[in-house]
Design a protein around this motif. Structure first.
Motif, PDB file in Angstrom:
ATOM      1  N   ALA A 100       0.820  -1.208   0.000  1.00  0.00           N
ATOM      2  CA  ALA A 100       0.000   0.000   0.000  1.00  0.00           C
ATOM      3  C   ALA A 100       0.852   1.256   0.000  1.00  0.00           C
ATOM      4  O   ALA A 100       0.537   2.241  -0.668  1.00  0.00           O
ATOM      5  CB  ALA A 100      -0.942   0.008   1.204  1.00  0.00           C
ATOM      6  N   PHE A 102       3.892   1.614  -1.275  1.00  0.00           N
ATOM      7  CA  PHE A 102       4.477   1.782  -2.601  1.00  0.00           C
ATOM      8  C   PHE A 102       3.397   2.213  -3.603  1.00  0.00           C
ATOM      9  O   PHE A 102       3.618   3.112  -4.427  1.00  0.00           O
ATOM     10  CB  PHE A 102       5.149   0.485  -3.031  1.00  0.00           C
ATOM     11  CG  PHE A 102       6.118   0.627  -4.168  1.00  0.00           C
ATOM     12  CD1 PHE A 102       6.570   1.870  -4.586  1.00  0.00           C
ATOM     13  CD2 PHE A 102       6.607  -0.503  -4.822  1.00  0.00           C
ATOM     14  CE1 PHE A 102       7.477   1.991  -5.636  1.00  0.00           C
ATOM     15  CE2 PHE A 102       7.510  -0.391  -5.867  1.00  0.00           C
ATOM     16  CZ  PHE A 102       7.941   0.860  -6.276  1.00  0.00           C
ATOM     17  N   ALA A 103       2.231   1.581  -3.517  1.00  0.00           N
ATOM     18  CA  ALA A 103       1.152   1.924  -4.447  1.00  0.00           C
ATOM     19  C   ALA A 103       0.775   3.396  -4.338  1.00  0.00           C
ATOM     20  O   ALA A 103       0.567   4.081  -5.338  1.00  0.00           O
ATOM     21  CB  ALA A 103      -0.068   1.045  -4.175  1.00  0.00           C
ATOM     22  N   ARG A 104       0.697   3.886  -3.113  1.00  0.00           N
ATOM     23  CA  ARG A 104       0.373   5.310  -2.925  1.00  0.00           C
ATOM     24  C   ARG A 104       1.448   6.207  -3.504  1.00  0.00           C
ATOM     25  O   ARG A 104       1.162   7.259  -4.071  1.00  0.00           O
ATOM     26  CB  ARG A 104       0.213   5.612  -1.437  1.00  0.00           C
ATOM     27  CG  ARG A 104      -1.091   5.129  -0.850  1.00  0.00           C
ATOM     28  CD  ARG A 104      -1.158   5.509   0.623  1.00  0.00           C
ATOM     29  NE  ARG A 104      -1.739   4.453   1.425  1.00  0.00           N
ATOM     30  CZ  ARG A 104      -3.038   4.277   1.597  1.00  0.00           C
ATOM     31  NH1 ARG A 104      -3.880   5.096   1.014  1.00  0.00           N
ATOM     32  NH2 ARG A 104      -3.500   3.295   2.344  1.00  0.00           N
ATOM     33  N   ILE A 106       3.442   5.537  -6.007  1.00  0.00           N
ATOM     34  CA  ILE A 106       3.315   5.537  -7.464  1.00  0.00           C
ATOM     35  C   ILE A 106       2.142   6.412  -7.882  1.00  0.00           C
ATOM     36  O   ILE A 106       2.234   7.190  -8.818  1.00  0.00           O
ATOM     37  CB  ILE A 106       3.138   4.094  -7.992  1.00  0.00           C
ATOM     38  CG1 ILE A 106       4.424   3.301  -7.775  1.00  0.00           C
ATOM     39  CG2 ILE A 106       2.756   4.097  -9.472  1.00  0.00           C
ATOM     40  CD1 ILE A 106       4.311   1.833  -8.133  1.00  0.00           C
ATOM     41  N   ALA A 107       1.042   6.295  -7.137  1.00  0.00           N
ATOM     42  CA  ALA A 107      -0.165   7.045  -7.503  1.00  0.00           C
ATOM     43  C   ALA A 107       0.018   8.545  -7.351  1.00  0.00           C
ATOM     44  O   ALA A 107      -0.528   9.320  -8.131  1.00  0.00           O
ATOM     45  CB  ALA A 107      -1.350   6.570  -6.663  1.00  0.00           C
ATOM     46  N   ASN A 108       0.768   8.962  -6.358  1.00  0.00           N
ATOM     47  CA  ASN A 108       0.872  10.422  -6.179  1.00  0.00           C
ATOM     48  C   ASN A 108       2.210  10.992  -6.614  1.00  0.00           C
ATOM     49  O   ASN A 108       2.596  12.095  -6.213  1.00  0.00           O
ATOM     50  CB  ASN A 108       0.504  10.823  -4.743  1.00  0.00           C
ATOM     51  CG  ASN A 108       1.603  10.572  -3.756  1.00  0.00           C
ATOM     52  OD1 ASN A 108       2.637  11.256  -3.775  1.00  0.00           O
ATOM     53  ND2 ASN A 108       1.414   9.619  -2.881  1.00  0.00           N
ATOM     54  N   GLY A 109       2.897  10.267  -7.495  1.00  0.00           N
ATOM     55  CA  GLY A 109       4.116  10.826  -8.084  1.00  0.00           C
ATOM     56  C   GLY A 109       5.243  10.980  -7.093  1.00  0.00           C
ATOM     57  O   GLY A 109       6.026  11.910  -7.186  1.00  0.00           O
ATOM     58  N   SER A 110       5.311  10.072  -6.140  1.00  0.00           N
ATOM     59  CA  SER A 110       6.413  10.005  -5.178  1.00  0.00           C
ATOM     60  C   SER A 110       6.575  11.282  -4.374  1.00  0.00           C
ATOM     61  O   SER A 110       7.690  11.674  -4.029  1.00  0.00           O
ATOM     62  CB  SER A 110       7.730   9.679  -5.888  1.00  0.00           C
ATOM     63  OG  SER A 110       8.252  10.827  -6.537  1.00  0.00           O
ATOM     64  N   ILE A 113       8.118  10.473  -0.876  1.00  0.00           N
ATOM     65  CA  ILE A 113       9.240   9.541  -0.806  1.00  0.00           C
ATOM     66  C   ILE A 113      10.569  10.288  -0.744  1.00  0.00           C
ATOM     67  O   ILE A 113      10.797  11.232  -1.496  1.00  0.00           O
ATOM     68  CB  ILE A 113       9.179   8.582  -2.020  1.00  0.00           C
ATOM     69  CG1 ILE A 113       9.459   7.166  -1.598  1.00  0.00           C
ATOM     70  CG2 ILE A 113      10.127   9.001  -3.101  1.00  0.00           C
ATOM     71  CD1 ILE A 113       9.181   6.169  -2.698  1.00  0.00           C
ATOM     72  N   ILE A 118      14.626   6.549  -3.379  1.00  0.00           N
ATOM     73  CA  ILE A 118      14.773   6.610  -4.827  1.00  0.00           C
ATOM     74  C   ILE A 118      16.073   5.932  -5.243  1.00  0.00           C
ATOM     75  O   ILE A 118      16.131   5.194  -6.220  1.00  0.00           O
ATOM     76  CB  ILE A 118      14.768   8.081  -5.302  1.00  0.00           C
ATOM     77  CG1 ILE A 118      13.450   8.757  -4.920  1.00  0.00           C
ATOM     78  CG2 ILE A 118      15.027   8.175  -6.796  1.00  0.00           C
ATOM     79  CD1 ILE A 118      12.268   8.297  -5.699  1.00  0.00           C
ATOM     80  N   MET A 151       7.048  -1.974 -14.671  1.00  0.00           N
ATOM     81  CA  MET A 151       5.644  -1.681 -14.356  1.00  0.00           C
ATOM     82  C   MET A 151       4.778  -2.926 -14.452  1.00  0.00           C
ATOM     83  O   MET A 151       3.875  -3.129 -13.651  1.00  0.00           O
ATOM     84  CB  MET A 151       5.096  -0.637 -15.325  1.00  0.00           C
ATOM     85  CG  MET A 151       5.586   0.757 -15.071  1.00  0.00           C
ATOM     86  SD  MET A 151       4.963   1.384 -13.496  1.00  0.00           S
ATOM     87  CE  MET A 151       6.220   2.589 -13.119  1.00  0.00           C
ATOM     88  N   THR A 155       3.440  -3.391 -10.584  1.00  0.00           N
ATOM     89  CA  THR A 155       2.109  -2.845 -10.273  1.00  0.00           C
ATOM     90  C   THR A 155       1.011  -3.907 -10.159  1.00  0.00           C
ATOM     91  O   THR A 155       0.167  -3.778  -9.262  1.00  0.00           O
ATOM     92  CB  THR A 155       1.708  -1.739 -11.272  1.00  0.00           C
ATOM     93  OG1 THR A 155       1.631  -2.287 -12.584  1.00  0.00           O
ATOM     94  CG2 THR A 155       2.710  -0.598 -11.243  1.00  0.00           C
ATOM     95  N   SER A 159      -0.939  -4.267  -6.635  1.00  0.00           N
ATOM     96  CA  SER A 159      -2.379  -4.000  -6.669  1.00  0.00           C
ATOM     97  C   SER A 159      -3.197  -5.198  -6.221  1.00  0.00           C
ATOM     98  O   SER A 159      -4.334  -5.044  -5.773  1.00  0.00           O
ATOM     99  CB  SER A 159      -2.798  -3.571  -8.066  1.00  0.00           C
ATOM    100  OG  SER A 159      -2.026  -2.463  -8.468  1.00  0.00           O
TER     101      SER A 159
END
Lengths: 202, 202
Positions: A100, A102-104, A106-110, A113, A118, A151, A155, A159
């Motif tokens: 979760a 990592f997924a977040r 990716i979803a919000n453009g890091s 983080i 990185i 990807m 992903t 997911s």
DNA sequence: ATTTCCTTACTGAATGGTAAGTAAAATATT
DNA sequence: AATATTTTACTTACCATTCAGTAAGGAAAT
């Protein structure tokens, strides 16, 4: 029970909350309550919320990078890709809060983080680049964007975990069809691996 | 310029903000400012933030389900899967705010998504189930979890969009390797399509 | 006597949401 | 056609809460 420092206790509870609720909806007050301390005790150990988040996520990305590097050195390119996928999949099993988080990211453009993560992530991807390049040299893989392959591996596996509540709701709305079969995660890893290898081969 | 009602104006700006910043970090005050109105004007048109979000996302999921259904009726199973993938990919191109919204929903277990969207989503997945079943009957596809296939299609394409900032940061940390090649999205759709078809075939 | 590891009590800013009022447009009434 | 009334579509001003972060102090260990 193993002795655990209060600092580590804070990190453990934070990890769970960041994973379950996300960065914004994680309140330091609630973490403190779970640790049975008060909020300023968290501030004694960590400068601010971002620093606490960093302390949570950096070890995860580092551990991932190390496992990936360790397990994908040997064998032919096909074997190494299989190991890359299974290592990543098993990491998600043994680190259940990671998906979760990592997924977040990716979803919000890091957005949240830190740079150190990185760095670890780029170790992981470099390894994949090497493997794909080796596969090309062996003549078994056609040239492909490593980024897309990354990807295609990362992903769907992530997911699988995070979309569970979504799937359950979809299943309610589609009862008469065959969607409801909930797949086993170990099978998912295998099945994804097979398909990716098929897709990569010339 | 086409005449647009204030209500639609609010939805447009909201969509952009929900996509860019996420549900939590979207403030109604900032949306109001962008629309050159005041916050209570939003509350005149929408009961609360959740209702506004619903007004933003429902039409997107509905449009997706309709396009998918429309474009994947005819042809053999292989052709229909290709159309499923290209329709989804092109939808992401023509609806640039959708990727991030959907990615966030997958990441946080559909916490903010209304039931109506789930309904539309299940239409989409039912269609994929039908296609995969047709492929089995034709003898060209092996039996596979539709859910995994859905994830293999949807999440890499979505993440291509949302992970752009992440990729850029990774590229900075990996300058001497070949990661930096930024792939073109139309190519990504094709390439993914080819690989998924290869993976599905017996 | 000092450092470690906390506590109680608090501040300030942001934000979802509301109460109350108002100008203009639509509608009904004379 | 002119006037009264209601509804539409907002505005200004405000409340309540949540939350990141801080100031100051205290008990225990070193």
């Amino acid at each position: 029970m193993a002795k655990i420092s209060k600092k580590e206790l804070i990190i453990e509870h934070s990890r769970k909350s960041f994973s379950k609720n996300g960065y914004e909806l994680t309140s330091l007050e609630s973490i403190a309550k779970e640790c049975e301390i008060t909020k300023p005790a968290i501030y004694y150990h960590f400068k601010d919320k971002a620093t606490l988040y960093k302390a949570v996520v950096c070890p995860e990305f580092t551990a991932l990078a190390e496992k990936i590097e360790k397990n994908t050195q040997d064998g032919d390119a096909v074997k190494r890709v299989q190991n890359y996928i299974s290592t990543f999949g098993n990491f998600l099993i043994s680190n259940p809060d990671f998906s979760a988080i990592f997924a977040r990211e990716i979803a919000n453009g890091s957005a949240n983080i830190p740079d150190e993560c990185i760095n670890q992530l780029s170790r992981t991807i470099k390894q994949l680049v090497n493997i794909l390049y080796a596969g090309e040299s062996e003549g078994v893989f056609s040239k492909e964007s490593p980024f897309l392959i990354q990807m295609m591996i990362v992903t769907p596996l992530i997911s699988c975990h995070t979309s569970k509540p979504l799937r359950e709701r979809v299943a309610l709305h589609a009862q008469n069809s065959k969607i409801s079969l909930e797949p086993n995660f170990a099978n998912i890893i295998d099945s994804l691996s097979t398909k990716i290898i098929k897709g990569l081969k010339c």
